[in-house]
Scaffold this active site. Structure first.
Site, mmCIF file in Angstrom:
data_model
loop_
_atom_site.group_PDB
_atom_site.id
_atom_site.type_symbol
_atom_site.label_atom_id
_atom_site.label_comp_id
_atom_site.label_asym_id
_atom_site.label_seq_id
_atom_site.Cartn_x
_atom_site.Cartn_y
_atom_site.Cartn_z
ATOM 1 N N SER A 73 0.858 -1.276 -0.187
ATOM 2 C CA SER A 73 -0.089 0.079 0.094
ATOM 3 C C SER A 73 1.007 1.357 0.129
ATOM 4 O O SER A 73 1.918 1.151 0.581
ATOM 5 C CB SER A 73 -0.931 0.021 1.244
ATOM 6 O OG SER A 73 -1.603 -1.206 1.340
HETATM 7 N N1 SAH Z 1 -0.512 -4.923 3.861
HETATM 8 C C1 SAH Z 1 0.184 -5.380 2.774
HETATM 9 C C2 SAH Z 1 -0.557 -5.129 1.556
HETATM 10 C C3 SAH Z 1 -0.769 -6.240 0.702
HETATM 11 S S1 SAH Z 1 -1.974 -6.162 -0.414
HETATM 12 C C4 SAH Z 1 1.422 -4.655 2.533
HETATM 13 O O1 SAH Z 1 1.936 -3.767 3.367
HETATM 14 O O2 SAH Z 1 2.185 -5.309 1.718
HETATM 15 C C5 SAH Z 1 -3.384 -7.217 0.034
HETATM 16 C C6 SAH Z 1 -3.109 -8.623 0.537
HETATM 17 O O3 SAH Z 1 -4.151 -9.214 1.260
HETATM 18 C C7 SAH Z 1 -2.476 -9.529 -0.599
HETATM 19 O O4 SAH Z 1 -1.412 -10.118 -0.114
HETATM 20 C C8 SAH Z 1 -3.528 -10.681 -0.713
HETATM 21 O O5 SAH Z 1 -3.164 -11.983 -0.929
HETATM 22 C C9 SAH Z 1 -4.131 -10.721 0.687
HETATM 23 N N2 SAH Z 1 -5.604 -10.988 0.899
HETATM 24 C C10 SAH Z 1 -6.451 -10.967 0.083
HETATM 25 N N3 SAH Z 1 -7.708 -11.784 0.599
HETATM 26 C C11 SAH Z 1 -7.126 -12.476 1.720
HETATM 27 C C12 SAH Z 1 -7.768 -12.991 2.848
HETATM 28 N N4 SAH Z 1 -9.184 -13.621 2.613
HETATM 29 N N5 SAH Z 1 -7.218 -13.762 3.765
HETATM 30 C C13 SAH Z 1 -5.783 -13.171 3.895
HETATM 31 N N6 SAH Z 1 -5.076 -12.575 3.021
HETATM 32 C C14 SAH Z 1 -5.792 -11.874 1.872
#
Ligand code: SAH
Length: 228
Positions: A73
């Site tokens: 993000s």
């Molecule tokens: N906080 C992260 C943002 C990553 S993007 C950072 O700082 O890098 C969002 C993430 O949520 C992705 O890695 C995606 O695979 C994960 N995600 C999506 N749906 C999910 C779920 N149901 N349970 C766990 N993770 C999930």
């Protein structure tokens, strides 16, 4: 070149304290007021969380690819979500035990781990979960517990939590997350379809009452069901 005159030693490198300080100043101008959050963003090495090719961009206020079609993000959004999560009502206890859904690169996880006692972080993509676990161990974090699971169901065995942050957008707020909030706890979650998402703050004000408000328009990857 004289010793000390290399651009990096002058603090002009793209991952230098100077570029971090410029980013933090920008976040402050955009309304991040919690000094603990600003200090933490100054401290956590975001360039360690992106692919090598993107390191030079790590302290710009923008999202970056982290592989598996996912993104780290934008720093402003990380700062805003963290600031909202840490906020407590007058007389309320500081947050101690936080659940993060969507570990991704682990950057938001690291920011949280600097600020609360215990962080539980769940990711549905095995490759990202393992990579984040190794990276954060390597950086010395010992107060993070990693789960490879679909976080739509939260992580009941460690709950309830006084804070939950979701870093992928839900179409509807998962019931399990509302249930796993402690009384006085807060959930910060992007909600809505692509291109129409809002960042929602939900407080559990009593065992049977939740209060919710939308604070900003946002753009997140979708919260998906199941593991992969
Ligand atoms: N906080 C992260 C943002 C990553 S993007 C950072 O700082 O890098 C969002 C993430 O949520 C992705 O890695 C995606 O695979 C994960 N995600 C999506 N749906 C999910 C779920 N149901 N349970 C766990 N993770 C999930």
């Amino acid at each position: 070149m004289k010793p000390g005159s290399h651009p990096h030693s002058l603090g002009l490198g793209l991952t230098s304290p100077a570029s971090r300080a410029r980013l933090v100043a920008e976040l402050k101008r955009e309304g991040i007021v919690d000094e603990r959050v600003l200090e933490t963003l100054m401290k956590v090495p975001r360039h360690e969380f992106v692919e090598e090719a993107w390191r030079g961009e790590a302290y710009k206020n923008k999202p970056l690819p982290i592989g598996q079609s996912q993104t780290i993000s934008q720093p402003y959004i990380v700062a805003l979500m963290t600031q909202l999560l840490l906020e407590v009502p007058p007389g309320g206890a500081p947050r101690k035990k936080v659940l993060e859904v969507g570990t991704g690169s682990g950057y938001q996880t690291a920011v949280l781990a600097e600020l609360v006692q215990n962080v539980f972080s769940v990711e549905r993509l095995k490759a990202l979960s393992e990579q984040a676990r190794n990276r954060l161990r390597g950086l010395g974090y010992r107060n993070i517990h990693f789960g490879y699971a679909d976080g739509t169901g939260g992580w009941a065995s460690h709950g309830p939590y006084d804070g939950i942050v979701v870093t992928a957008a839900a179409v509807d707020v998962p019931k399990a997350l509302l249930e796993q909030l402690e009384k006085g706890g807060r959930l910060v979650i992007p909600v809505g379809p692509p291109a129409k998402q809002s960042l929602r703050v939900i407080d559990r004000v009593s065992p049977n009452k939740w209060q919710s408000r939308d604070v900003a328009g946002v753009s997140f990857v979708p919260l998906l069901e199941g593991k992969a």
